[in-house]
Design a protein around this motif. Structure first.
Motif, PDB file in Angstrom:
ATOM      1  N   UNK A  14      46.400  38.909  29.343  1.00 35.22           N
ATOM      2  CA  UNK A  14      45.493  39.933  29.857  1.00 35.22           C
ATOM      3  C   UNK A  14      45.510  39.951  31.378  1.00 35.22           C
ATOM      4  N   UNK A  15      45.541  38.775  31.986  1.00 32.54           N
ATOM      5  CA  UNK A  15      45.579  38.687  33.442  1.00 32.54           C
ATOM      6  C   UNK A  15      46.872  39.288  33.982  1.00 32.54           C
ATOM      7  N   UNK A  16      47.997  38.933  33.371  1.00 33.60           N
ATOM      8  CA  UNK A  16      49.286  39.483  33.815  1.00 33.60           C
ATOM      9  C   UNK A  16      49.289  41.000  33.637  1.00 33.60           C
ATOM     10  N   UNK A  17      48.784  41.467  32.506  1.00 35.51           N
ATOM     11  CA  UNK A  17      48.703  42.916  32.274  1.00 35.51           C
ATOM     12  C   UNK A  17      47.844  43.597  33.337  1.00 35.51           C
ATOM     13  N   UNK A  18      46.805  42.919  33.768  1.00 32.13           N
ATOM     14  CA  UNK A  18      45.912  43.521  34.758  1.00 32.13           C
ATOM     15  C   UNK A  18      46.568  43.665  36.134  1.00 32.13           C
ATOM     16  N   UNK A  19      47.715  43.014  36.348  1.00 34.17           N
ATOM     17  CA  UNK A  19      48.410  43.089  37.636  1.00 34.17           C
ATOM     18  C   UNK A  19      49.545  44.111  37.652  1.00 34.17           C
ATOM     19  N   UNK A  20      49.649  44.951  36.628  1.00 33.06           N
ATOM     20  CA  UNK A  20      50.783  45.875  36.536  1.00 33.06           C
ATOM     21  C   UNK A  20      50.884  46.805  37.748  1.00 33.06           C
ATOM     22  N   UNK A 139      36.629  36.710  34.663  1.00 34.45           N
ATOM     23  CA  UNK A 139      36.504  37.833  35.577  1.00 34.45           C
ATOM     24  C   UNK A 139      37.768  38.689  35.624  1.00 34.45           C
ATOM     25  N   UNK A 140      38.851  38.214  35.012  1.00 28.86           N
ATOM     26  CA  UNK A 140      40.074  39.014  34.960  1.00 28.86           C
ATOM     27  C   UNK A 140      39.836  40.308  34.200  1.00 28.86           C
ATOM     28  N   UNK A 141      38.798  40.337  33.398  1.00 23.84           N
ATOM     29  CA  UNK A 141      38.478  41.545  32.636  1.00 23.84           C
ATOM     30  C   UNK A 141      38.059  42.695  33.540  1.00 23.84           C
ATOM     31  N   UNK A 142      37.623  42.390  34.743  1.00 19.88           N
ATOM     32  CA  UNK A 142      37.125  43.450  35.629  1.00 19.88           C
ATOM     33  C   UNK A 142      38.189  43.979  36.582  1.00 19.88           C
ATOM     34  N   UNK A 143      39.446  43.824  36.236  1.00 21.58           N
ATOM     35  CA  UNK A 143      40.520  44.292  37.100  1.00 21.58           C
ATOM     36  C   UNK A 143      40.657  45.808  36.994  1.00 21.58           C
ATOM     37  N   UNK A 144      40.669  46.521  38.126  1.00 18.01           N
ATOM     38  CA  UNK A 144      40.696  47.987  38.099  1.00 18.01           C
ATOM     39  C   UNK A 144      41.972  48.578  37.525  1.00 18.01           C
ATOM     40  N   UNK A 145      43.066  47.828  37.553  1.00 22.32           N
ATOM     41  CA  UNK A 145      44.296  48.374  36.992  1.00 22.32           C
ATOM     42  C   UNK A 145      44.160  48.567  35.483  1.00 22.32           C
ATOM     43  N   UNK A 146      43.272  47.799  34.851  1.00 21.25           N
ATOM     44  CA  UNK A 146      43.007  48.011  33.426  1.00 21.25           C
ATOM     45  C   UNK A 146      42.271  49.330  33.208  1.00 21.25           C
ATOM     46  N   UNK A 147      41.454  49.717  34.187  1.00 28.27           N
ATOM     47  CA  UNK A 147      40.737  50.993  34.076  1.00 28.27           C
ATOM     48  C   UNK A 147      41.721  52.160  34.049  1.00 28.27           C
ATOM     49  N   UNK A 148      42.815  52.040  34.791  1.00 30.08           N
ATOM     50  CA  UNK A 148      43.830  53.095  34.783  1.00 30.08           C
ATOM     51  C   UNK A 148      44.505  53.224  33.416  1.00 30.08           C
ATOM     52  N   UNK A 149      44.486  52.144  32.642  1.00 29.22           N
ATOM     53  CA  UNK A 149      45.043  52.169  31.288  1.00 29.22           C
ATOM     54  C   UNK A 149      44.008  52.629  30.259  1.00 29.22           C
ATOM     55  N   UNK A 150      42.807  52.960  30.731  1.00 26.37           N
ATOM     56  CA  UNK A 150      41.775  53.480  29.837  1.00 26.37           C
ATOM     57  C   UNK A 150      40.812  52.441  29.297  1.00 26.37           C
ATOM     58  N   UNK A 151      40.837  51.228  29.846  1.00 25.49           N
ATOM     59  CA  UNK A 151      39.937  50.176  29.376  1.00 25.49           C
ATOM     60  C   UNK A 151      38.580  50.285  30.053  1.00 25.49           C
ATOM     61  N   UNK A 152      37.551  49.919  29.316  1.00 26.52           N
ATOM     62  CA  UNK A 152      36.178  49.928  29.824  1.00 26.52           C
ATOM     63  C   UNK A 152      35.609  48.520  29.696  1.00 26.52           C
ATOM     64  N   UNK A 153      34.743  48.162  30.640  1.00 26.14           N
ATOM     65  CA  UNK A 153      34.077  46.865  30.629  1.00 26.14           C
ATOM     66  C   UNK A 153      32.586  47.107  30.395  1.00 26.14           C
ATOM     67  N   UNK A 154      32.031  46.398  29.417  1.00 25.70           N
ATOM     68  CA  UNK A 154      30.601  46.519  29.105  1.00 25.70           C
ATOM     69  C   UNK A 154      30.040  45.171  28.713  1.00 25.70           C
ATOM     70  N   UNK A 155      28.751  44.999  28.923  1.00 25.15           N
ATOM     71  CA  UNK A 155      28.023  43.891  28.298  1.00 25.15           C
ATOM     72  C   UNK A 155      27.502  44.442  26.985  1.00 25.15           C
ATOM     73  N   UNK A 156      27.651  43.685  25.912  1.00 27.23           N
ATOM     74  CA  UNK A 156      27.199  44.172  24.611  1.00 27.23           C
ATOM     75  C   UNK A 156      26.401  43.126  23.858  1.00 27.23           C
TER      76      UNK A 156
END
Length: 194
Positions: A14-20, A139-156
């Protein structure tokens, strides 16, 4: 123990993916078109010169291919999850976390002097250090490059309390929807709608 190793592996991917996006920028910044043109314009293509003159972009392109593979692995793993669907009772948007990561890590790293071997070594060590920190803290979940792939971050939170923490999903998840999940850590989940 095996489940914990799988989760660490999943978080590293996930971290590596977030650095695309960073890999794309570095490839553009370091690709030596002059060497490529000279190699292809000569009678015999000088593959060795072309490859040695473009080591950094080649490594970044390999990392981009890995990012594509990891992306499809996530989609496949999530579609095959054996967890029973759970009902979401509370969703709190955390997409503002993206900006902090972008301004702190991604933008400054793009402007590294890639002509200096020392600077490149520092960049590699910095990315590894950031990776360790982000995998350990989720905190790798909050990487903005994931947002470009359509991912959303939420507390649930879910109805029966199985899930309470940070959720990463492709697309929006609303209250009262049912989700399936992969547990990344005690309080971090990769989810999809049922």
């Amino acid at each position: 123990m095996q489940n914990r190793k799988n989760n660490v592996r999943l978080k590293v991917k996930m971290y590596i993916l977030s650095l695309w996006l960073l890999f794309c920028f570095i490839t553009i910044a370091t690709l030596d078109f002059k060497i490529i043109c000279e190699s292809f314009c000569s009678e015999k293509i000088d593959w060795l010169n072309m490859l040695t003159g473009n080591i950094i972009p080649i490594v970044c392109i390999i990392m981009l291919v890995l990012c594509i593979i990891f992306y499809f692995q996530f989609k496949h793993e999530l579609s095959g999850t054996t967890q029973l669907p759970v009902k979401v009772t509370k969703v709190c948007n955390r997409n503002a976390d993206y900006l902090a990561f972008l301004s702190t890590y991604i933008i400054p790293l793009v402007f590294v002097n890639f002509d200096s071997k020392r600077q490149v070594l520092i960049l590699i060590l910095l990315l590894i250090s950031i990776g360790f920190m982000y995998v350990k803290t989720d905190m790798f979940l909050s990487n903005p490059t994931l947002a470009l792939l359509g991912y959303k971050i939420n507390d649930i939170k879910t109805e029966n309390g199985d899930i309470c923490g940070i959720m990463i999903s492709q697309g929006d998840i609303e209250e009262n929807e049912k989700i399936r999940y992969i547990r990344l850590d005690r309080n971090a989940f990769f989810v999809r709608k049922v």
